[in-house]
Every structure is written in C-alpha cells, then in structure tokens.
Design a protein around this motif. Structure first.
Motif, PDB file in Angstrom:
ATOM      1  N   LEU A 760       0.810  -1.215   0.000  1.00 11.94           N
ATOM      2  CA  LEU A 760       0.000   0.000   0.000  1.00 11.94           C
ATOM      3  C   LEU A 760       0.846   1.270   0.000  1.00 11.94           C
ATOM      4  O   LEU A 760       0.323   2.358  -0.264  1.00 11.94           O
ATOM      5  CB  LEU A 760      -0.958   0.000   1.194  1.00 11.94           C
ATOM      6  CG  LEU A 760      -2.148  -0.971   1.068  1.00 11.94           C
ATOM      7  CD1 LEU A 760      -2.970  -0.980   2.343  1.00 11.94           C
ATOM      8  CD2 LEU A 760      -3.020  -0.601  -0.115  1.00 11.94           C
ATOM      9  N   ARG A 761       2.158   1.154   0.269  1.00 11.00           N
ATOM     10  CA  ARG A 761       3.023   2.337   0.135  1.00 11.00           C
ATOM     11  C   ARG A 761       3.037   2.814  -1.320  1.00 11.00           C
ATOM     12  O   ARG A 761       3.154   4.014  -1.583  1.00 11.00           O
ATOM     13  CB  ARG A 761       4.444   2.018   0.584  1.00 11.00           C
ATOM     14  CG  ARG A 761       4.577   1.749   2.072  1.00 11.00           C
ATOM     15  CD  ARG A 761       6.040   1.622   2.495  1.00 11.00           C
ATOM     16  NE  ARG A 761       6.121   1.118   3.858  1.00 11.00           N
ATOM     17  CZ  ARG A 761       5.985   1.887   4.941  1.00 11.00           C
ATOM     18  NH1 ARG A 761       5.778   3.183   4.807  1.00 11.00           N
ATOM     19  NH2 ARG A 761       6.060   1.343   6.147  1.00 11.00           N
ATOM     20  N   TYR A 764      -0.399   4.791  -1.615  1.00 16.01           N
ATOM     21  CA  TYR A 764      -0.640   5.978  -0.803  1.00 16.01           C
ATOM     22  C   TYR A 764       0.609   6.799  -0.503  1.00 16.01           C
ATOM     23  O   TYR A 764       0.503   7.885   0.072  1.00 16.01           O
ATOM     24  CB  TYR A 764      -1.298   5.571   0.517  1.00 16.01           C
ATOM     25  CG  TYR A 764      -2.690   4.997   0.341  1.00 16.01           C
ATOM     26  CD1 TYR A 764      -3.717   5.794  -0.141  1.00 16.01           C
ATOM     27  CD2 TYR A 764      -2.956   3.666   0.643  1.00 16.01           C
ATOM     28  CE1 TYR A 764      -4.999   5.274  -0.312  1.00 16.01           C
ATOM     29  CE2 TYR A 764      -4.234   3.143   0.471  1.00 16.01           C
ATOM     30  CZ  TYR A 764      -5.250   3.953  -0.008  1.00 16.01           C
ATOM     31  OH  TYR A 764      -6.510   3.445  -0.174  1.00 16.01           O
ATOM     32  N   TYR A 768       2.582   6.629   4.299  1.00 13.59           N
ATOM     33  CA  TYR A 768       1.139   6.545   4.498  1.00 13.59           C
ATOM     34  C   TYR A 768       0.764   6.032   5.885  1.00 13.59           C
ATOM     35  O   TYR A 768      -0.300   6.370   6.424  1.00 13.59           O
ATOM     36  CB  TYR A 768       0.505   5.680   3.410  1.00 13.59           C
ATOM     37  CG  TYR A 768       0.431   4.200   3.717  1.00 13.59           C
ATOM     38  CD1 TYR A 768      -0.746   3.616   4.202  1.00 13.59           C
ATOM     39  CD2 TYR A 768       1.547   3.374   3.527  1.00 13.59           C
ATOM     40  CE1 TYR A 768      -0.811   2.262   4.484  1.00 13.59           C
ATOM     41  CE2 TYR A 768       1.478   2.020   3.805  1.00 13.59           C
ATOM     42  CZ  TYR A 768       0.294   1.471   4.284  1.00 13.59           C
ATOM     43  OH  TYR A 768       0.222   0.133   4.554  1.00 13.59           O
ATOM     44  N   LEU A 775      -6.780   8.236   6.479  1.00 12.30           N
ATOM     45  CA  LEU A 775      -7.122   7.271   5.440  1.00 12.30           C
ATOM     46  C   LEU A 775      -8.275   6.371   5.850  1.00 12.30           C
ATOM     47  O   LEU A 775      -9.057   5.919   5.010  1.00 12.30           O
ATOM     48  CB  LEU A 775      -5.900   6.417   5.083  1.00 12.30           C
ATOM     49  CG  LEU A 775      -4.795   7.119   4.297  1.00 12.30           C
ATOM     50  CD1 LEU A 775      -3.566   6.223   4.185  1.00 12.30           C
ATOM     51  CD2 LEU A 775      -5.278   7.504   2.910  1.00 12.30           C
ATOM     52  N   ARG A 778     -11.952   6.924   4.758  1.00 17.28           N
ATOM     53  CA  ARG A 778     -12.355   6.765   3.356  1.00 17.28           C
ATOM     54  C   ARG A 778     -13.754   6.148   3.275  1.00 17.28           C
ATOM     55  O   ARG A 778     -14.135   5.308   4.089  1.00 17.28           O
ATOM     56  CB  ARG A 778     -11.358   5.897   2.597  1.00 17.28           C
ATOM     57  CG  ARG A 778     -11.188   4.496   3.150  1.00 17.28           C
ATOM     58  CD  ARG A 778     -10.083   3.744   2.433  1.00 17.28           C
ATOM     59  NE  ARG A 778     -10.024   2.341   2.860  1.00 17.28           N
ATOM     60  CZ  ARG A 778      -9.254   1.425   2.288  1.00 17.28           C
ATOM     61  NH1 ARG A 778      -8.478   1.758   1.284  1.00 17.28           N
ATOM     62  NH2 ARG A 778      -9.268   0.182   2.719  1.00 17.28           N
ATOM     63  N   ARG A 828      -9.196   8.922  -1.353  1.00 19.14           N
ATOM     64  CA  ARG A 828      -8.469   8.039  -0.433  1.00 19.14           C
ATOM     65  C   ARG A 828      -8.561   6.575  -0.860  1.00 19.14           C
ATOM     66  O   ARG A 828      -7.992   5.705  -0.228  1.00 19.14           O
ATOM     67  CB  ARG A 828      -9.017   8.221   0.983  1.00 19.14           C
ATOM     68  CG  ARG A 828      -8.651   9.540   1.604  1.00 19.14           C
ATOM     69  CD  ARG A 828      -9.420   9.818   2.868  1.00 19.14           C
ATOM     70  NE  ARG A 828     -10.842  10.041   2.593  1.00 19.14           N
ATOM     71  CZ  ARG A 828     -11.707  10.472   3.505  1.00 19.14           C
ATOM     72  NH1 ARG A 828     -11.295  10.738   4.716  1.00 19.14           N
ATOM     73  NH2 ARG A 828     -12.972  10.651   3.194  1.00 19.14           N
TER      74      ARG A 828
END
Length: 829
Positions: A760-761, A764, A768, A775, A778, A828
């Motif tokens: 997920l880096r 985001y 993040y 986040l 969202r 997001r």
C-alpha cells in the motif's frame, strides 16, 4: 393552463398541450383517448393529423344523445355557465359531422345512438392485424421464393416439414412435427417457373395455420393486375399472369383474395421479432399507415434509379437501433449478412443463387442452391455453387459461417454512431437493471475510445474496477482479511475463494484458433489471431509481433490442454476470451515507474540519509533535535521500504523473455459465457493451460477456499494472506466461490481486494502509515456501487456479444464501463 376552469381564453394553450401529450403517448405506443366535444371539423383535423404523424389509426366514438338530454345535463352543472345556444349549436355540428367522419380519416366510426346505447357500450381493444406479439413460434422465416417451387419444397424438407399433396400430387400444405411455423417474407411470385405452385403451397399452409406470410411488392402488383387495373407487366409479372391463365378462374380469385389480405409486416414473439418484405425501421413497428406499408414493401427509397434502372435505396439497416430482430428480403444479396440485428433473407434463388431460411429463435440459417438460373438479373448476381444435397446450416447469432455453402456474417456496415454513446445514457443490464451514465463521464470515455482504444469490433469486454475490503480499524494495517470475510458473511456467502493477487497489469486476452475467424468476426489484420488489451481498452503493447507471440503462446497451451473441445459448443467459432494479470508491472507501466515512483524514491534516498547524518551531528553538538531526528529517520526508513515495494514488481523483459501471464477466469468462448461456473472451475482451466504451456510464460494462481462462518477457516485464510504479504506479495482477492451471486440485498460484490501493508506504500506514498487515521475515514459506498455497475455492464457486453447482438449494443455496455471509470470517487481509495 388557467386558474379559472371555465376560461375560454386558455383554449389555444390547452389544446396545444393536449396535442403535445397525445404525441408523447403515441410515440410510446400507448393507448390514447381524447375526450372532448370534437364536433368541429378543425378540432378533429388536428387529431387525425397527429395520428397520421405517428402512423396510428384514429377511431371515432360518437355519443349521439338527444339534445334535450344534453340540455338537461348542462343545466345541472351551473359551474360551466354555458347557455342553451351552445349545446344546440354543438348538437347541430355533431349531426352534420357524423356522415363525413370516415372521409376525414377515421378508420373506424362507432355511433352510439341514444343514452341506452351509451350506457350499454363496452370498449374492447382489438389488436391490429399485424400485431401477433402473442405468437411466439418457433418460426422458420423464408426469403423471397419468386416462383421457385421445387427449391421451396426442398427447403421445407430440410427444415423438417412434411409436404401434403392433393390428388394430382401437387403440394398444398406442409406441417412440422415439432409444431414450428413458417413465415414467408413476400415476393412469392414472378420471374420463376411456377408461381401458381408456390402460391398453392403457401396459401394452403397459411389457411391451415402452419404459416404466416407478409406481402411483397410483387404480390401488391399482382393484386392490381388481377383486379383489372393498368400495371406494368415487367419484372416477371407477365410470366406469372400467363401461368395463372392456365389455372381455373376460382383459383385466380383465391389468389387475388389471398394476396389482397396480406399485411405489410408482422410483430411477433412479444415484440422481439419483426418480419417485413423490405425491412422496417423501429418507429414503424406495429404501426399502420400508407407510409409504413410503403416502407415495408419497397424499403427506404430516394426516388432515383441507378445505372440498371433499379430504385436507389437508403441503407436503413445501418442506422437501425431497435430491440427487435428484423428479418426481410426484397434486395437480393449473395451472402446472409447481419447488420444491427437485421438480416436480409433474399439470396437470389431465382437468379441462380440460394433460397434461404432462418430458424428463429435459434438463428440458424438453412439454404438450398437454385436448380438453375431461372431469370437473368438486371444487376449482375453471382450464381451459387451447387451443394452436395446435405442441409446447409451456417452460422449462429451472426457469427461467420465456415464454408462456400452460404456464410452468415456480421455485416461490415455495422457502424457506430456518436449518439450511441454521447449524452446521458441508460443501459439495460440483466444483472442490475438500468445503469445510468452521466454526459460528463461519457466525454472522457469518448476521448479514450476514439483516440487510443482498439477497434470496437475487437473490444467486447472491459474488466470492472474492484473495491477494497472494509477498512481495518486497529494496528498499523489499513486492510485486513477479516473485514472481507465478514462482509461476505453479512451478504450470505458461505464459501469464498482467496486468490493470490499478482502485481502486474490487468490484461484481457483474445485468442482465435485461426486467422479466418479472427478476420471475419473481429476484423483483425491479416495474420493476427488475437489481441491483448488493458482495462481502458488500449492495446497492451504497440508491438504487434510481441502481441502475436503472446497470443500464439496462449493458443498453443489451449490446444495442448484440449480446452477448445471443453469450452465450445457444437458449431461455434473457435475463439476464447481470458481475464489475466500480465507481469511484471514494468512491462506496461515502465514510464510511470521512471517518472513517478523511481523519481520519488531516488529523491528521498538522496536527501533523507544526509539529513539524518546532519541532525545526528547537530545532536552530538548538544542541540535538541531528537524529535526531528526520530521523524527523519522514520521517513528515511519509509523511503527505503517504498523503493523496495515497487522494485519487487520490476524486472527486465526482452520480447516474451521475462513476461509472465496469469490467467484466472474464462470470460467467454464461442457462444458461451461462464459466470455460472464457480471460481475453482475457472482456476482449474487456468491450471490446465499453465501445465500445457511449454514456454514457461503462463503462471499459475495460488488459492485457498475459506468458509466465512468457520472461525478456524477464517484464521487459516488470514494466516495465508499474512504469509503472502510477508513474502513481498501484494495480497489477495476474495471472491464468492460460486462466482456470480445474489444475496438478500441484491448482487454481491464479485471480488474485494485485501492488500498488504508494504504494498500500500505504492498506492498511498512512502509515509502513508503516519496518516492512517485520515485514510481510515475513506468512504467505500460509491466505490462498491461503481464496482457492481461496471461488473454488470461487463457481463452484459459479453452476453450480448455471444447472443449475436449488433455491435452498437455490445459497445454501449463496454463504453459504459469506461465512462463509469471517469466518475469521481473518494480520493483516499
């Protein structure tokens, strides 16, 4: 139109609105009743004009009550304020009008004479003669016979009909053991050797209820000739009249009466099928007027003639956008060609071509070759090669046939129009009903489709977006498997399959077994046997040779695995559509990696270590920079993690060397889609392809089945996901095992993604995890709705395609997926 219901000043506006609303209802095909005095010719003239404009038949119901009754009733309504002279004048106008109503254009006039007649009257709707919506078939629709009795007998035999002959051995009827009914598109007569024999057979079938027949222009002309009117005897009428002269007078009268009763078109099978001699545009379906009949008999003509002296006809079928299939004849064509769900069945039998029929609803064509050229055509027409006598069954749902015995092909004129996709659109889908598309979303999709996407004839599907699982609320994770399992349990899904999520790019792969199918069905260039495209419909690579090499690899695996036989129905064209993931990510996103991800990583790794060193030195000198130093070290660590995250999905490729393709779902093949097969079946097909692939390009997908109501199974699924992500994997996709599922609240999400912490880096940003509280706010509602609508449109496009729908109907669903991708969602996500 006024606050005063008795105001006569509002009359012009009121009747203008009335006529507008009448037009709205008539366009929609609704019963429309105008209740007004209507005793003045001008008032009726305007209503008749509206009826003619919409090709419907006006009916007059006259309430002819005594004047004293009208006066008494008027006097009992003081709110109206009408004097007795008004009623007297209206009564006089009514009686002057009654005798001339038919001349004014009213097809039927009902006069209810007196109060008792009015009170006893019952209104019963009688369908038009062309309205046979309740007759559902099955049908065998036969093209123009033109006096070719022998060929007609042979064709009926191949269709399974049993001929009934009279004492002289002449066919006078034909029955089908399965109860099928023949439908003749007209032009039974002229040019051929035995028009009386054709008429005798068809009239017998119609009279016995075994067939229907619409009028052709040649029947209409024959009626005028038999009635003694002056007509030109060209184009074969002279021969028909000579043949009929040898028949008894009662037969000629029977022929005249039969042809005179023929309607111009039929609407059949709940409105799904329309049969007209020269075709019929949608606005005329089920309507009745002179221009409707003219269109049905002669087509849309310009009034001009071509170099052969034949009428110039406008290509109405190219612009047809109706929901009904239209079958017709009139203009001979060498091959049966579907154009926008319309098919001309006149294949020039009398000119040495073939006599054709279409089985409906099967959409299978059956043909016989003419015994000889019975009439030399004015315009050159190719003579058909003789067949071996076996039934020639070609094509299915507009698919190309396989040989010289009469192909059924998708028409090259199957063109798209801007108004097929522009503006506000509503697409009907089987899974979700009406899906609306906003005009502003269509603009962005049109830009992509018109400038970058593949040919729409190839682009029969776009994959839908996928919603993430519900947001995890504790720890340093944004997504967690338990949220996905809980969501599906809430939706009533007991079993789900967890599929390893390959970090590549979504790729739809089209594979044809040979170049003939690829060219005829998908208009692919010479030598190409498939295509590969992205979620936005663009070619995955601009390198045609590389694309073909990948298609050949998949085709070889399909053949080696014996999958063609398993996936195709009898008579299908051999083509296959697969949903896949193509690795590495850098194979498509190389430029994005260089300009965005690598640039961010390089800048952070160049700056942050130096900043850490400087801050550490400052701390050694006694400055209080501990908090800043801690934050900077964390940022440096995050930058290293970010770089490591995207580098896992980057490696060099050369041609197909280094490329991996992971198929995970069979979207369609031939005449089938596979949403009714569970995901283990789909993955099993993929496993067979991987095992049969000698190149090493195809890649398998690991999976695990989880029972959402079993804590031990849920724990096992969670541990499996943890192992995948700890090992550097992206995560997994959780899907209902049964594939397409409806729950208590409607269609269930076809899949949700659960991604790992480090992956997920890439989505985001490097830091993040420091922003998880924000986040976690969202909103998933719009994304989930979007995923369902795109999924419904994607399935709809495939189902329309395999059912033989015209290109515009397939493309509007594909285009809809791309348009929805332009809709705004929570950033997001």
């Amino acid at each position: 139109m006024s606050d005063d219901p008795t105001s006569q000043a509002a009359t012009p506006e009121a009747f203008a609105l009335l006529h507008h609303l009448v037009g709205v209802r008539l366009r929609a095909g609704l019963l429309t009743v105008v209740d007004a005095t209507n005793v003045q010719p001008d008032a009726r003239r305007q209503l008749v004009a509206v009826a003619r404009e919409h090709d419907v038949l006006p009916v007059a119901i006259v309430l002819d009550v005594p004047e004293d009754v009208a006066q008494a009733r008027n006097a009992a309504r003081p709110d109206r304020g009408f004097g007795t002279h008004v009623v007297r004048r209206q009564a006089q106008q009514l009686r002057r009008s009654v005798r001339g109503l038919a001349r004014e254009g009213f097809r039927t006039v009902h006069v209810l004479d007196g109060v008792a007649a009015v009170e006893a009257a019952e209104v019963v709707r009688v369908p038009l003669r062309n309205d046979l919506r309740g007759v559902t078939g099955p049908f065998d629709v036969v093209g123009d016979v033109h006096g070719c009795r022998a060929e007609l007998e042979t064709l009926l035999g191949r269709l399974g009909y049993v001929l009934v002959r009279d004492a002289e051995g002449r066919p006078v009827d034909a029955t089908h053991p399965e109860g099928r009914r023949a439908v003749f598109v007209g032009d039974l007569v002229d040019r051929g050797p035995d028009s009386p024999g054709v008429l005798r057979l068809v009239m017998g079938m119609v009279e016995a209820g075994h067939a229907l027949c619409v009028s052709g222009n040649h029947e209409a002309k024959l009626v005028r000739a038999l009635a003694g009117r002056q007509v030109s005897t060209s184009h074969g009428l002279a021969e028909t009249l000579a043949q009929l002269a040898a028949e008894p007078p009662e037969f000629r009268e029977r022929v005249r009466a039969f042809c005179d009763r023929l309607v111009a078109h039929y609407v059949l099978d709940e409105g799904r099928l329309v049969v007209a001699h020269a075709g019929l545009k949608e606005a005329y379906h089920g309507r009745a007027s002179g221009r409707v009949r003219s269109f049905a008999l002669f087509g849309d003509t310009t009034g001009e003639t071509d170099e052969y002296g034949l009428p110039v006809r406008l290509p109405w079928a190219e612009d047809y956008r109706g929901s009904a299939t239209v079958l017709y004849g009139h203009t001979p064509t060498p091959a049966l060609t579907w154009v926008n769900d319309t098919l001309c069945l006149d294949t020039g039998c009398v000119f040495g071509g073939r006599l054709s029929a279409l089985r409906y609803p099967e959409r299978e064509a059956v043909q016989v070759t003419a015994e000889r050229v019975w009439c030399d055509p004015v315009r050159p027409f190719p003579r058909a090669e003789p067949t071996d006598g076996a039934p020639v069954v070609v094509g299915r749902s507009g698919a190309p046939g396989g040989g010289p015995d009469g192909d059924v092909v998708r028409g090259a004129p199957d063109r798209l129009r801007l108004d097929d996709v522009a503006g506000r659109r509503v697409v009907e889908t089987r899974l979700m009903g009406r899906v609306s598309l906003r005009p502003e979303d269509a603009v962005g999709a049109l830009e992509v489709m018109s400038r970058f996407a593949l040919d729409p004839r190839v682009l029969l599907h776009l994959p839908p977006t996928m919603s993430p699982c519900a947001t995890a609320r504790e720890g340093d994770l944004l997504e967690h498997p338990r949220e996905a399992f809980a969501q599906y349990a809430h939706d009533g899904v007991a079993d789900v399959v967890c599929e390893e999520k390959h970090m590549g790019s979504r790729a739809v792969v089209l594979v044809c077994r040979d170049a003939t199918v690829a060219a005829a069905r998908f208009a692919l260039p010479a030598g190409a046997t498939g295509a590969v495209w992205t979620r936005t419909g663009r070619a995955f690579w601009q390198d045609a040779a590389r694309t073909q090499a990948l298609v050949d690899t998949v085709a070889s695996a399909v053949a080696a695995a014996g999958a063609w036989d398993d996936l195709l129905a009898d008579g299908d064209d051999a083509w296959l559509l697969l949903d896949c993931e193509l690795l590495p990510w850098s194979a498509k996103a190389g430029e994005l990696l260089r300009t965005q991800y690598a640039a961010v990583g390089a800048a952070a790794r160049a700056v942050l270590p130096a900043a850490v060193d400087a801050l550490a030195a400052a701390g050694d000198r006694g400055l209080d920079v501990s908090e800043l130093l801690t934050r900077t070290r964390r940022r440096a660590d995050d930058a290293e993690r970010f770089t490591a995250a995207y580098r896992r999905y980057v490696w060099d490729v050369d041609g197909l060397d280094g490329v991996r393709l992971a198929p995970f779902q069979v979207l369609a093949a031939g005449s089938r889609t596979f949403t009714d097969r569970d995901h283990l079946w789909h993955l099993g097909v993929a496993d067979r392809l991987v095992a049969a692939d000698a190149s090493g390009v195809l890649l398998g997908t690991r999976r695990l089945v989880v029972r959402t109501g079993d804590p031990a199974s849920v724990a096992e699924g969670t541990a499996w996901w943890q192992a995948l992500t700890d090992d550097g994997g992206e995560g997994m996709v959780v899907k209902p095992l049964a594939n397409l599922v409806r729950g208590p609240r409607g269609l269930v999400q076809p899949g949700v993604k659960v991604r790992g912490r480090e992956y997920l880096r890439i989505v985001y940003g490097p830091e993040y995890t420091s922003h998880l509280p924000r986040l976690r706010q969202r909103s998933l509602g719009r994304k989930r709705s979007l995923a369902l609508r795109e999924y419904a449109l994607g399935v709809e496009a495939l189902e329309r395609y395999v059912a033989g729908a015209p290109l515009w109907r397939v493309h509007e669903a594909v285009f809809g997926v791309l348009a929805l991708e332009s809709a705004p969602v929570d950033p997001r996500l």
